[in-house]
Design an enzyme around this catalytic site. Structure first.
Site, PDB file in Angstrom:
ATOM      1  N   GLY A  76     -24.079   3.624  -3.113  1.00  0.00           N
ATOM      2  CA  GLY A  76     -23.069   4.212  -3.990  1.00  0.00           C
ATOM      3  C   GLY A  76     -22.845   3.328  -5.204  1.00  0.00           C
TER       4      GLY A  76
ATOM      5  N   GLY B 131     -26.037   2.251   2.150  1.00  0.00           N
ATOM      6  CA  GLY B 131     -25.152   2.922   1.194  1.00  0.00           C
ATOM      7  C   GLY B 131     -25.464   2.500  -0.222  1.00  0.00           C
TER       8      GLY B 131
ATOM      9  N   LYS C  52       0.866  -1.180   0.000  1.00  0.00           N
ATOM     10  CA  LYS C  52       0.000   0.000   0.000  1.00  0.00           C
ATOM     11  C   LYS C  52       0.899   1.226   0.000  1.00  0.00           C
ATOM     12  CE  LYS C  52      -4.405   1.235   0.450  1.00  0.00           C
ATOM     13  NZ  LYS C  52      -5.621   0.649  -0.113  1.00  0.00           N
TER      14      LYS C  52
HETATM   15  P1  NAD Z   1     -19.319   5.160  -2.946  1.00  0.00           P
HETATM   16  O1  NAD Z   1     -18.605   6.328  -2.374  1.00  0.00           O
HETATM   17  O2  NAD Z   1     -19.691   5.147  -4.395  1.00  0.00           O
HETATM   18  O3  NAD Z   1     -20.673   4.887  -2.121  1.00  0.00           O
HETATM   19  C1  NAD Z   1     -20.805   5.026  -0.748  1.00  0.00           C
HETATM   20  C2  NAD Z   1     -22.260   5.406  -0.495  1.00  0.00           C
HETATM   21  O4  NAD Z   1     -22.496   5.392   0.906  1.00  0.00           O
HETATM   22  C3  NAD Z   1     -22.596   6.825  -1.007  1.00  0.00           C
HETATM   23  O5  NAD Z   1     -23.805   6.799  -1.746  1.00  0.00           O
HETATM   24  C4  NAD Z   1     -22.738   7.618   0.306  1.00  0.00           C
HETATM   25  O6  NAD Z   1     -23.655   8.686   0.185  1.00  0.00           O
HETATM   26  C5  NAD Z   1     -23.248   6.554   1.233  1.00  0.00           C
HETATM   27  N1  NAD Z   1     -23.043   6.825   2.656  1.00  0.00           N
HETATM   28  C6  NAD Z   1     -22.049   7.523   3.258  1.00  0.00           C
HETATM   29  N2  NAD Z   1     -22.239   7.539   4.600  1.00  0.00           N
HETATM   30  C7  NAD Z   1     -23.361   6.821   4.840  1.00  0.00           C
HETATM   31  C8  NAD Z   1     -24.061   6.467   6.017  1.00  0.00           C
HETATM   32  N3  NAD Z   1     -23.652   6.850   7.224  1.00  0.00           N
HETATM   33  N4  NAD Z   1     -25.171   5.709   5.897  1.00  0.00           N
HETATM   34  C9  NAD Z   1     -25.620   5.308   4.673  1.00  0.00           C
HETATM   35  N5  NAD Z   1     -25.000   5.630   3.533  1.00  0.00           N
HETATM   36  C10 NAD Z   1     -23.878   6.373   3.610  1.00  0.00           C
HETATM   37  O7  NAD Z   1     -18.427   3.895  -2.580  1.00  0.00           O
HETATM   38  P2  NAD Z   1     -18.444   2.459  -3.274  1.00  0.00           P
HETATM   39  O8  NAD Z   1     -17.426   2.440  -4.340  1.00  0.00           O
HETATM   40  O9  NAD Z   1     -19.844   2.069  -3.576  1.00  0.00           O
HETATM   41  O10 NAD Z   1     -17.876   1.552  -2.082  1.00  0.00           O
HETATM   42  C11 NAD Z   1     -18.702   1.239  -0.978  1.00  0.00           C
HETATM   43  C12 NAD Z   1     -17.862   0.537   0.079  1.00  0.00           C
HETATM   44  O11 NAD Z   1     -17.287  -0.634  -0.481  1.00  0.00           O
HETATM   45  C13 NAD Z   1     -16.677   1.358   0.614  1.00  0.00           C
HETATM   46  O12 NAD Z   1     -16.484   1.018   1.966  1.00  0.00           O
HETATM   47  C14 NAD Z   1     -15.523   0.869  -0.213  1.00  0.00           C
HETATM   48  O13 NAD Z   1     -14.290   1.031   0.473  1.00  0.00           O
HETATM   49  C15 NAD Z   1     -15.868  -0.596  -0.361  1.00  0.00           C
HETATM   50  N6  NAD Z   1     -15.280  -1.229  -1.553  1.00  0.00           N
HETATM   51  C16 NAD Z   1     -15.568  -0.739  -2.785  1.00  0.00           C
HETATM   52  C17 NAD Z   1     -15.015  -1.349  -3.911  1.00  0.00           C
HETATM   53  C18 NAD Z   1     -15.316  -0.855  -5.300  1.00  0.00           C
HETATM   54  O14 NAD Z   1     -15.038  -1.579  -6.270  1.00  0.00           O
HETATM   55  N7  NAD Z   1     -15.898   0.338  -5.464  1.00  0.00           N
HETATM   56  C19 NAD Z   1     -14.173  -2.467  -3.756  1.00  0.00           C
HETATM   57  C20 NAD Z   1     -13.920  -2.953  -2.481  1.00  0.00           C
HETATM   58  C21 NAD Z   1     -14.487  -2.314  -1.386  1.00  0.00           C
END
Ligand code: NAD
Length: 358
Positions: free
Chosen positions: A191, A189, A89
């Site tokens: 996202g 969430g 990392k």
């Molecule tokens: P993102 O930023 O697109 O989505 C996160 C969502 O959570 C957003 O819509 C945000 O508004 C919402 N959010 C924030 N605080 C919140 C709360 N207290 N309650 C409810 N919703 C809340 O992120 P992502 O890419 O969808 O990733 C989501 C999670 O998965 C993260 O923890 C990320 O580290 C993990 N992750 C993502 C990937 C990937 O491929 N994107 C891979 C491995 C792990």
């Protein structure tokens, strides 16, 4: 790739890594203001791979703690996905909104180049694909790019597919169901991953309860999937069968665990357990927890396609199915031994590392 620009102002120091880690290196560049650390936890399974985080750490010790913690986590995540990659990392110290420039990212690219391919990076918190494109002007050991022969782009759809399959497997083991029709599932969430997951769950007939701080996302889930929305703190009390944390890390605290009515927890968020002991609390409550770094391994599988230059379109899908196999092994061993799933998962990877050590 350009020829490296002046490195006169750049100082690279080998620091003493913590026990069990291979390397810890700091790079400071007075011209661009770069102050970065790279931790290599393990190269036993292949070159170390793990993203770059940019954060305004106030103390060097905090940055070192974070980079080593995340680096070790990548060894476990990459090994769980059965990838020929080790764990590493990087962190760049500083507020991305204040000091990040293309020149700083190019200097960071030179720092990556210093590792001669034993460390690959990609974007993480505070770093965009565009930033990585600047780093890639100086080194080829960068992934998560949007253009180029093997550019893998947004990993979220692949991550969501892995989460969906792992959630199904956990529901099968704990709830005895082989499809999700009629299952009540809370998605925290919406996202990039959470929304894609919600779509797959809805398509299979699941009944969704959702929360998000973003109102537009809630509106979208309501209109597309008929999802019921609840308050940010109320999602933990929802009367559901499955809880899928897809927002933040650290959500599974003792208080939250005591409130959950779900019997299964499986979601995308990283580091869901607020402390490792929470794995045992979940077990005591009769909640089957699918370890996060197995469930969300689709993201690193997507990046691995780019790093390893895989052209076989089925390669990634086989690795995603492999995540489900790894999870199944963990859930079976946990049931046989009465051990919390997070402990079993870590032990499984430790065994793999020991075998690799000969
Ligand atoms: P993102 O930023 O697109 O989505 C996160 C969502 O959570 C957003 O819509 C945000 O508004 C919402 N959010 C924030 N605080 C919140 C709360 N207290 N309650 C409810 N919703 C809340 O992120 P992502 O890419 O969808 O990733 C989501 C999670 O998965 C993260 O923890 C990320 O580290 C993990 N992750 C993502 C990937 C990937 O491929 N994107 C891979 C491995 C792990």
């Amino acid at each position: 790739m350009n020829k490296p620009f002046s490195i006169v102002s750049m100082q690279i120091d080998e620091l003493k890594p913590s026990r069990g880690y291979e390397r810890l290196v700091r790079c400071r560049d007075t011209t661009t203001g770069l102050d970065a650390l790279i931790s290599i936890h393990s190269t036993k399974f292949g070159p170390a791979a793990g993203g770059c985080r940019m954060w305004a750490y106030t103390r060097l010790e905090d940055a070192i703690y974070d980079v080593e913690r995340l680096s070790r986590g990548m060894t476990y995540k990459n090994a769980a996905a059965d990838l020929p990659l080790g764990g590493g990392k990087s962190v760049i110290i500083g507020d991305p909104d204040k000091i990040k420039t293309p020149a700083l990212m190019r200097a960071f690219g030179q720092f990556i180049e210093h590792f001669n391919g034993t460390y690959y990076t990609a974007e993480d918190v505070g770093i965009s694909p565009n930033d990585m494109a600047h780093a890639a002007e100086m080194t080829r050991y960068v992934a998560g790019l949007e253009t180029g022969e093997f550019a893998s782009g947004d990993p979220s759809p692949v991550t969501a597919r892995g989460v969906y399959l792992c959630l199904k497997k956990t529901a099968e083991v704990r709830l005895g169901v082989n499809n999700l029709s009629g299952m009540r599932i809370a998605v925290q969430g919406l996202g990039n991953v959470g929304m894609a997951l919600a779509e797959m769950l809805h398509n299979e007939g699941a009944v969704l309860t959702v929360s998000d701080i973003n109102k537009d996302r809630l509106t979208e889930a309501r209109s597309r999937f008929g999802a019921a929305e609840v308050g940010l703190n109320d999602i933990y009390d929802a009367d559901v069968d499955i809880f899928a944390p897809c927002a933040l890390g650290g959500v599974l605290t003792p208080d939250v665990i005591s409130r959950l009515r779900a019997r299964v927890v499986a979601g995308a968020a990283n580091n869901q357990l607020s402390t490792p002991d929470c794995g045992q609390l979940l077990q005591q409550e009769g909640i089957l927890y699918a370890p996060d770094y197995i469930v969300n391994g689709g993201g690193i599988v997507n990046v691995a396609v780019e790093i390893l230059g895989k052209t076989d379109p089925e390669w990634g899908e086989r690795r995603i199915l492999g995540l489900v196999d790894t999870l199944n092994t963990v859930l079976t061993r946990a049931a046989q031994t009465g051990t919390p799933t997070n402990i079993v998962a870590d032990a499984l990877i430790d065994e793999k590392l020991e075998r690799a050590n000969g």
